[in-house]
Design a protein around this motif. Structure first.
Motif, PDB file in Angstrom:
ATOM      1  N   VAL A   1      -9.654   8.023  17.778  1.00 28.83           N
ATOM      2  CA  VAL A   1      -8.453   8.927  17.174  1.00 28.83           C
ATOM      3  C   VAL A   1      -7.948  10.406  18.655  1.00 28.83           C
ATOM      4  O   VAL A   1      -8.906  10.849  18.407  1.00 28.83           O
ATOM      5  CB  VAL A   1      -8.076   9.711  16.037  1.00 28.83           C
ATOM      6  CG1 VAL A   1      -6.337   9.715  16.033  1.00 28.83           C
ATOM      7  CG2 VAL A   1      -7.752   8.561  14.758  1.00 28.83           C
ATOM      8  N   ALA A   2      -6.886  10.157  19.500  1.00 28.09           N
ATOM      9  CA  ALA A   2      -6.185  10.996  20.988  1.00 28.09           C
ATOM     10  C   ALA A   2      -5.531  12.059  20.065  1.00 28.09           C
ATOM     11  O   ALA A   2      -5.130  11.485  18.943  1.00 28.09           O
ATOM     12  CB  ALA A   2      -5.860  10.554  21.947  1.00 28.09           C
ATOM     13  N   GLY A   3      -6.360  13.067  19.938  1.00 31.27           N
ATOM     14  CA  GLY A   3      -5.925  14.471  19.835  1.00 31.27           C
ATOM     15  C   GLY A   3      -4.640  15.376  20.706  1.00 31.27           C
ATOM     16  O   GLY A   3      -4.518  14.700  21.579  1.00 31.27           O
ATOM     17  N   PRO A   4      -3.997  16.237  19.994  1.00 22.78           N
ATOM     18  CA  PRO A   4      -3.191  17.028  20.783  1.00 22.78           C
ATOM     19  C   PRO A   4      -3.815  17.309  22.165  1.00 22.78           C
ATOM     20  O   PRO A   4      -5.146  17.931  22.210  1.00 22.78           O
ATOM     21  CB  PRO A   4      -3.129  18.402  19.906  1.00 22.78           C
ATOM     22  CG  PRO A   4      -3.487  18.074  18.672  1.00 22.78           C
ATOM     23  CD  PRO A   4      -4.112  16.703  18.569  1.00 22.78           C
ATOM     24  N   ALA A   5      -3.016  17.474  23.105  1.00 18.70           N
ATOM     25  CA  ALA A   5      -3.704  18.773  24.466  1.00 18.70           C
ATOM     26  C   ALA A   5      -4.590  19.829  24.364  1.00 18.70           C
ATOM     27  O   ALA A   5      -3.799  20.174  23.818  1.00 18.70           O
ATOM     28  CB  ALA A   5      -2.735  18.243  25.330  1.00 18.70           C
ATOM     29  N   SER A   6      -5.667  19.999  24.203  1.00 15.69           N
ATOM     30  CA  SER A   6      -6.304  21.106  24.461  1.00 15.69           C
ATOM     31  C   SER A   6      -5.833  21.892  25.813  1.00 15.69           C
ATOM     32  O   SER A   6      -6.317  23.011  26.179  1.00 15.69           O
ATOM     33  CB  SER A   6      -8.090  21.050  24.516  1.00 15.69           C
ATOM     34  OG  SER A   6      -8.352  19.847  25.491  1.00 15.69           O
TER      35      SER A   6
ATOM     36  N   TRP B   1     -12.405  12.571  26.542  1.00 16.77           N
ATOM     37  CA  TRP B   1     -11.143  13.022  26.552  1.00 16.77           C
ATOM     38  C   TRP B   1      -9.795  11.626  26.927  1.00 16.77           C
ATOM     39  O   TRP B   1     -10.344  10.946  27.775  1.00 16.77           O
ATOM     40  CB  TRP B   1     -11.285  13.928  28.014  1.00 16.77           C
ATOM     41  CG  TRP B   1     -12.453  14.405  27.728  1.00 16.77           C
ATOM     42  CD1 TRP B   1     -13.869  14.293  27.561  1.00 16.77           C
ATOM     43  CD2 TRP B   1     -12.388  16.129  26.984  1.00 16.77           C
ATOM     44  NE1 TRP B   1     -14.415  15.177  27.409  1.00 16.77           N
ATOM     45  CE2 TRP B   1     -13.195  16.342  26.333  1.00 16.77           C
ATOM     46  CE3 TRP B   1     -11.289  16.500  26.296  1.00 16.77           C
ATOM     47  CZ2 TRP B   1     -14.142  18.050  25.523  1.00 16.77           C
ATOM     48  CZ3 TRP B   1     -11.737  17.253  25.710  1.00 16.77           C
ATOM     49  CH2 TRP B   1     -13.107  18.377  25.294  1.00 16.77           C
ATOM     50  N   LEU B   2      -9.226  11.955  26.932  1.00 19.27           N
ATOM     51  CA  LEU B   2      -7.855  11.557  27.619  1.00 19.27           C
ATOM     52  C   LEU B   2      -6.553  12.072  28.520  1.00 19.27           C
ATOM     53  O   LEU B   2      -6.383  13.667  28.126  1.00 19.27           O
ATOM     54  CB  LEU B   2      -6.408  10.875  26.262  1.00 19.27           C
ATOM     55  CG  LEU B   2      -5.428  10.026  26.194  1.00 19.27           C
ATOM     56  CD1 LEU B   2      -5.911   8.738  26.795  1.00 19.27           C
ATOM     57  CD2 LEU B   2      -4.658   9.961  25.313  1.00 19.27           C
TER      58      LEU B   2
ATOM     59  N   ALA C   1      -6.207  15.779  26.667  1.00 20.82           N
ATOM     60  CA  ALA C   1      -6.790  15.777  24.902  1.00 20.82           C
ATOM     61  C   ALA C   1      -7.842  15.273  24.224  1.00 20.82           C
ATOM     62  O   ALA C   1      -8.384  14.110  25.210  1.00 20.82           O
ATOM     63  CB  ALA C   1      -5.851  15.037  24.131  1.00 20.82           C
ATOM     64  N   PRO C   2      -8.716  15.936  23.773  1.00 23.26           N
ATOM     65  CA  PRO C   2      -9.333  15.311  23.222  1.00 23.26           C
ATOM     66  C   PRO C   2      -9.523  14.246  22.077  1.00 23.26           C
ATOM     67  O   PRO C   2      -8.756  13.740  21.665  1.00 23.26           O
ATOM     68  CB  PRO C   2     -10.357  16.446  21.839  1.00 23.26           C
ATOM     69  CG  PRO C   2      -8.946  17.047  21.541  1.00 23.26           C
ATOM     70  CD  PRO C   2      -8.401  17.518  22.542  1.00 23.26           C
ATOM     71  N   ILE C   3     -10.810  13.098  22.688  1.00 23.53           N
ATOM     72  CA  ILE C   3     -10.523  12.235  21.801  1.00 23.53           C
ATOM     73  C   ILE C   3     -11.546  11.780  19.834  1.00 23.53           C
ATOM     74  O   ILE C   3     -12.997  12.405  21.151  1.00 23.53           O
ATOM     75  CB  ILE C   3     -10.773  10.645  22.516  1.00 23.53           C
ATOM     76  CG1 ILE C   3      -9.745  10.346  23.387  1.00 23.53           C
ATOM     77  CG2 ILE C   3     -10.844   9.515  21.397  1.00 23.53           C
ATOM     78  CD1 ILE C   3     -10.201   9.236  24.265  1.00 23.53           C
ATOM     79  N   GLY C   4     -11.188  12.176  19.055  1.00 23.29           N
ATOM     80  CA  GLY C   4     -12.694  12.410  17.948  1.00 23.29           C
ATOM     81  C   GLY C   4     -13.394  10.880  19.003  1.00 23.29           C
ATOM     82  O   GLY C   4     -13.298   9.954  18.652  1.00 23.29           O
TER      83      GLY C   4
END
Length: 335
Positions: free
Chosen positions: A115-120, A94-95, A108-111
């Motif tokens: 790679v960091a994704g859009p904010a959850s 998580w970021l 935001a989740p990190i895969g």
């Protein structure tokens, strides 16, 4: 290896640090698509994340070569606002990001690919959210609110990324103090809070079971004879928890502090002149070197940390990009 964010030249400098002598050299200059400021390193040291603070606001993800330390871009994602600070949780999944102008905080989740994704999750905060910090147990998150003089306290579920308000939900500080950055002592018993607007540092007690901070004592970080408006910026501990350092931009100084192992209290060692307007600095994992950058000098200075006294001695300097503002340092995982 050290990584320096250069906002105005829109690039990240990858700097090799000689762990024996403290010499430094730029080994890679990585262009980015915006004004780069806060950086965050994954716990396994395999990935770096950069917040681009010019529209459209994005987080850029990079892989770190385990042998050379050089960066390769691997993806980007939108950020919900202009984010002044970023940090990963202890699992690297998580970021966290805090928006000073947007008064909000995101997760935001990190895969699995790094790679960091859009904010959850995006949550409103008090005025001027400035930093997000997770505790060593990865169970509690704290968000400083510079404009409303408080630190928000959350419970954190690392399996889902869900945050829940703590009890109490905030730690209130002195009116006009301006809480900016927070670090936890390695013992887990204390934390130190740097206040931008009055140039002070607070010692906080930490209840690890409840995830609650409480104020104990305050010291001024300003050098003797200072006149003007305080503008404190950053603080970091040596890995052994014996020394604390704080930066102040108006005087362009680093304050050096010894820590009492029994109660966490600070004793001022002195002030060291440094690069002009030192917004960011960092201490290497060995605790032997401190690297500071100056937003108005476009340069980095290396200081040797005396293991006995905690005093700083300037060892080397290096030109970097324009408006350097953030430093991260790692030992290469592949070496």
């Amino acid at each position: 290896m050290a990584y320096v964010a250069n906002a105005d030249s829109r690039e990240i400098s990858v700097v090799r640090l000689d762990p024996a002598q403290g010499n430094v050299e730029v080994v890679q200059t990585v262009p980015v698509a915006g004004a780069v400021m806060p950086l965050a390193i994954a716990p396994d040291k395999r990935f770096l994340y950069a917040s681009l603070r010019s529209a459209p606001y994005t987080v850029a993800s990079f892989s770190i070569d385990g042998r050379t330390g050089q960066l390769t871009p691997i993806g980007s994602a939108p950020l919900p606002d202009n984010m002044a600070n970023m940090a990963t949780d202890r699992s690297g999944r998580w970021l966290f990001a805090a928006s000073y102008g947007g008064h909000k905080f995101s997760v935001a989740p990190i895969g699995a690919d790094g790679v960091a994704g859009p904010a959850s999750t995006v949550l409103p905060t008090g005025k001027n959210a400035h930093a997000a910090v997770v505790d060593a147990a990865n169970k509690h998150v704290f968000v400083t609110n510079l404009g409303s003089d408080q630190v928000m306290q959350f419970g954190f579920d690392e399996s889902t990324g869900v945050l829940t308000p703590g009890n109490p939900p905030v730690l209130s500080s002195r009116t006009g103090a301006g809480p900016r950055h927070l670090v936890f002592h390695p013992s887990g018993r204390y934390a130190y809070l740097l206040n931008e607007l009055d140039g002070s540092v607070d010692l906080l007690a930490y209840d690890q079971a409840r995830g609650v901070l409480s104020a104990l004592k305050t010291w001024s970080t300003m050098p003797p004879g200072f006149s003007g408006k305080p503008w404190a910026a950053d603080l970091h501990l040596t890995p052994d928890g014996r020394f604390l350092y704080t930066s102040e931009r108006t005087s362009s100084t680093l304050a050096m502090w010894a820590i009492d192992a029994a109660n966490g209290e600070l004793t001022l060692i002195g002030h060291e002149p440094t690069e002009k307007q030192p917004r960011g600095f960092q201490i290497d994992p060995s605790g032997r070197w401190l690297l500071a950058v100056g937003q108005l000098s476009d340069a980095l200075s290396v200081y040797r940390i005396d293991a006995t006294s905690g005093r700083l001695t300037r060892q080397a300097s290096l030109p970097v990009g324009k408006n350097p503002n953030w430093v991260e340092i790692i030992d290469l995982p592949g070496r």
